[in-house]
Structures are given as structure tokens and as C-alpha cells.
Design a protein around this motif. Sequence first.
Motif, short mmCIF file in Angstrom:
data_model
loop_
_atom_site.label_atom_id
_atom_site.label_comp_id
_atom_site.label_asym_id
_atom_site.label_seq_id
_atom_site.Cartn_x
_atom_site.Cartn_y
_atom_site.Cartn_z
N CYS A 183 0.86 -1.19 0.00
CA CYS A 183 0.00 0.00 0.00
C CYS A 183 0.89 1.24 0.00
CB CYS A 183 -0.89 -0.04 1.24
SG CYS A 183 -1.82 1.45 1.50
N LEU A 184 0.63 2.15 -0.91
CA LEU A 184 1.39 3.40 -0.95
C LEU A 184 0.60 4.49 -0.26
CD1 LEU A 184 2.69 3.34 -4.62
CD2 LEU A 184 3.92 2.71 -2.55
N MET A 185 1.31 5.34 0.51
CA MET A 185 0.66 6.42 1.24
C MET A 185 1.42 7.71 0.96
SD MET A 185 0.10 4.69 4.94
CE MET A 185 -1.60 4.86 5.36
N SER A 186 0.72 8.81 1.08
CA SER A 186 1.38 10.11 0.98
C SER A 186 2.16 10.36 2.27
CB SER A 186 0.36 11.21 0.74
OG SER A 186 -0.42 11.41 1.89
N GLU A 187 3.01 11.35 2.25
CA GLU A 187 3.78 11.69 3.45
C GLU A 187 2.84 12.09 4.60
OE1 GLU A 187 7.06 11.51 4.08
OE2 GLU A 187 7.34 10.58 2.11
N ARG A 237 2.42 10.25 8.22
CA ARG A 237 2.60 10.98 9.49
C ARG A 237 1.40 10.79 10.41
NH1 ARG A 237 4.70 15.11 6.24
NH2 ARG A 237 2.75 16.27 6.38
N ILE A 238 0.20 10.78 9.83
CA ILE A 238 -1.02 10.58 10.63
C ILE A 238 -1.00 9.19 11.27
CG2 ILE A 238 -3.52 10.26 10.48
CD1 ILE A 238 -3.46 12.45 8.26
N VAL A 239 -0.68 8.18 10.48
CA VAL A 239 -0.63 6.81 11.01
C VAL A 239 0.45 6.69 12.09
CG1 VAL A 239 -0.08 4.41 10.44
CG2 VAL A 239 -1.59 5.73 8.95
#
Length: 77
Positions: free
Chosen positions: A24-28, A32-34
Motif C-alpha cells: 500500500c502506498l501512502m502520501s507523506e 505521518r497521521i498513522v
Amino acid sequence: MLNQGKKRKKVPPTTPPRKSRMVCLMSEEELRIVDRYLEKYQITNKARWLRETILAHIYENMGEDYPTLFNEHEMRR
């Protein structure tokens, strides 16, 4: 010596090994939220948390979307 207070949970022998990978790709910002959430609630195993969170959501939706003999409109007549 760092992990003296922690005890590892042993996986029961009846649990099948995980062999499939999911990426799974996530934005920066999402990452940071996770990471902030995991730190706040002192969650150390990110993979386990993600797995349990995703599966809990899926199971919840499956329970709500169970098949019925009639659709909702016909049952409300």
C-alpha cells in the motif's frame, strides 16, 4: 537488555503462516497521521495493527451487507 519487560506472544501452531504480501502506498501526510496514531496509543507492531484494522472494517461491512431474500424496499411494505 532493552526488551526485558516485554514478553513476546507465541503464535499458536494452528495459525497458518502468512505467505501473501500486500503493498500500500501512502502520501507523506497519511504516513505521518498513522505514525502519530501508533505513537499516541503505543502500538509497536504496525503490520499487525494494519491487518487487524482492515479486517475489522471488512467484517463489519460484511455483517451489514449480508444477503437477504427480499430487498429493503420490499420488506418495508
